[in-house]
Design a protein around this motif. Structure first.
Motif, PDB file in Angstrom:
ATOM      1  N   LYS A  18      17.468  70.345  61.825  1.00 23.90           N
ATOM      2  CA  LYS A  18      16.929  70.124  60.473  1.00 23.90           C
ATOM      3  C   LYS A  18      16.452  71.455  59.872  1.00 23.90           C
ATOM      4  CE  LYS A  18      15.649  67.702  57.054  1.00 23.90           C
ATOM      5  NZ  LYS A  18      16.737  67.284  56.204  1.00 23.90           N
ATOM      6  N   GLU A  56      20.307  75.183  53.025  1.00 24.37           N
ATOM      7  CA  GLU A  56      20.207  74.697  51.639  1.00 24.37           C
ATOM      8  C   GLU A  56      19.520  75.721  50.756  1.00 24.37           C
ATOM      9  OE1 GLU A  56      18.299  70.774  51.369  1.00 24.37           O
ATOM     10  OE2 GLU A  56      19.868  70.114  52.767  1.00 24.37           O
ATOM     11  N   VAL A  89      26.001  74.541  56.627  1.00 24.06           N
ATOM     12  CA  VAL A  89      25.606  74.416  58.032  1.00 24.06           C
ATOM     13  C   VAL A  89      26.474  73.355  58.691  1.00 24.06           C
ATOM     14  CG1 VAL A  89      23.720  73.812  59.611  1.00 24.06           C
ATOM     15  CG2 VAL A  89      23.209  75.046  57.488  1.00 24.06           C
ATOM     16  N   GLN A  96      19.305  73.357  58.679  1.00 24.17           N
ATOM     17  CA  GLN A  96      19.865  72.759  57.463  1.00 24.17           C
ATOM     18  C   GLN A  96      19.024  73.097  56.234  1.00 24.17           C
ATOM     19  OE1 GLN A  96      20.056  68.789  59.023  1.00 24.17           O
ATOM     20  NE2 GLN A  96      22.268  68.873  59.384  1.00 24.17           N
ATOM     21  N   SER A 148      27.085  70.832  61.608  1.00 25.43           N
ATOM     22  CA  SER A 148      26.291  70.147  62.625  1.00 25.43           C
ATOM     23  C   SER A 148      27.006  68.889  63.078  1.00 25.43           C
ATOM     24  CB  SER A 148      24.919  69.786  62.032  1.00 25.43           C
ATOM     25  OG  SER A 148      24.307  68.784  62.810  1.00 25.43           O
TER      26      SER A 148
END
Ligand code: GDP
Length: 296
Positions: free
Chosen positions: A146, A153, A159, A149, A161
């Motif tokens: 997270k 952003e 990214v 990510q 994943s």
């Protein structure tokens, strides 16, 4: 800024020398004794200190230096050059593969700043008009995916994943394929970190390494941990053959021991320095600038 302690101690030593019109061998010996103490207090590896002081002394007690008009300045210049050498001499640049994408594998222990640095490196490459892809292969630390990510952003870098249920080796493999398919010129793989170096961690990193054949294996270490950081680098390098070290948290490192020892101990150049938590707080590491900064 980093290294205040070392910096002010060395400046003290050299201001004494600089004031002298003539410098005797005793003056040099005394100055070198103080330099030695200052470096040890800065948590520089003791062998590195010993060799450093011996080298500087050998060059400084020559007749040429002592007979010069400004012997103090000449000695400072010698120290400056040797400090620069100690940190690798010249800037060690990031590899660029002739067959893109250039594959960069990030490694490090938990908390060193690996995930943050991965984002920062992507940002740096993006600023140079590259198109990096980030790959989230740290599936063990809760929230690492997270975190990457969110960073992605923020800087508008994609990214890749597969969540935390696929093996990191498979994530790395598919991530690299994704980068090829989408014409990314760099792919940066955020691998797992653990609290301590252990056999499982190393085995996994080796497997990822043999799967993606990275152009760069960058180890992220926390400069504030001094000789511990150097030991971590030695252990990783023994098993993985690092191509470079990234020193993080130099903003909070008042001592400088890791920066001054890691190249000499491991043979591995420092490629980047991180100087803060912000996304753009990553710089290529310049040994000569760092040496000048230390000597003030
Ligand atoms: P990882 O476990 O190695 O992936 O570590 P993280 O990337 O999550 O970083 C751990 C902590 O260190 C976070 O709070 C970061 O904001 C912080 N950090 C990372 N690099 C730096 C740096 O260069 N300076 C400072 N002051 N903090 C940093």
């Amino acid at each position: 800024m980093a290294f205040e302690g070392l910096s002010s101690r060395l400046q003290n030593v050299f201001s004494k020398l600089r004031g002298k019109g003539k410098v005797s061998e005793e003056d040099v010996t005394e100055a070198m004794r103080e330099v030695r103490l200052a470096l040890l207090e800065a948590d520089v590896n003791f062998k590195v200190v010993k060799e450093f002081v011996a080298k500087v002394k050998e060059k400084a007690v020559g007749k040429e230096v002592m007979d010069s008009f400004t012997p103090g300045m000449v000695i400072i210049d010698i120290v400056n050059k040797e400090l620069t050498e100690l940190m690798g001499g010249t800037q060690s640049k990031l590899a660029k593969s002739s067959k893109p994408p250039t594959v960069i594998m990030m490694a490090g222990l938990q908390g060193a700043g690996k995930t943050t640095t991965t984002g920062k490196l992507a940002k740096l490459l993006q600023k140079q008009n590259s198109r990096p892809l980030l790959v989230a292969a740290d599936i063990y630390r809760p929230a690492a995916i997270k975190q990457l990510q969110v960073l992605g952003e923020q800087i508008k870098v994609p990214v890749f994943s597969l969540g935390d249920q696929t093996s990191p080796v498979e994530i790395a493999r598919q991530g690299l394929q994704h980068a090829k398919d989408n014409h990314h010129d760099y792919v940066i793989i955020d691998t797992a970190g653990r609290l301590h170096i252990d056999a499982d961690l190393m085995e996994e990193l080796k497997q990822i390494h043999s799967e993606v054949k990275p152009d760069e294996v960058l180890l992220v270490v926390d400069a504030m941990t001094g000789q511990d950081a150097v030991n971590v680098a030695e252990s990783f390098n023994a098993q993985l053959t690092l191509t470079g070290v990234v020193l993080t948290k130099l903003d909070g490192d008042t001592r400088g021991g890791a920066a001054l020892s890691v190249k000499a101990v491991t043979g591995c150049p420092i490629k980047f320095a991180a100087l803060g938590e912000k996304i753009d707080a990553l710089e290529p590491f310049h040994p000569e600038r760092m040496a000048s900064r230390i000597l003030g």
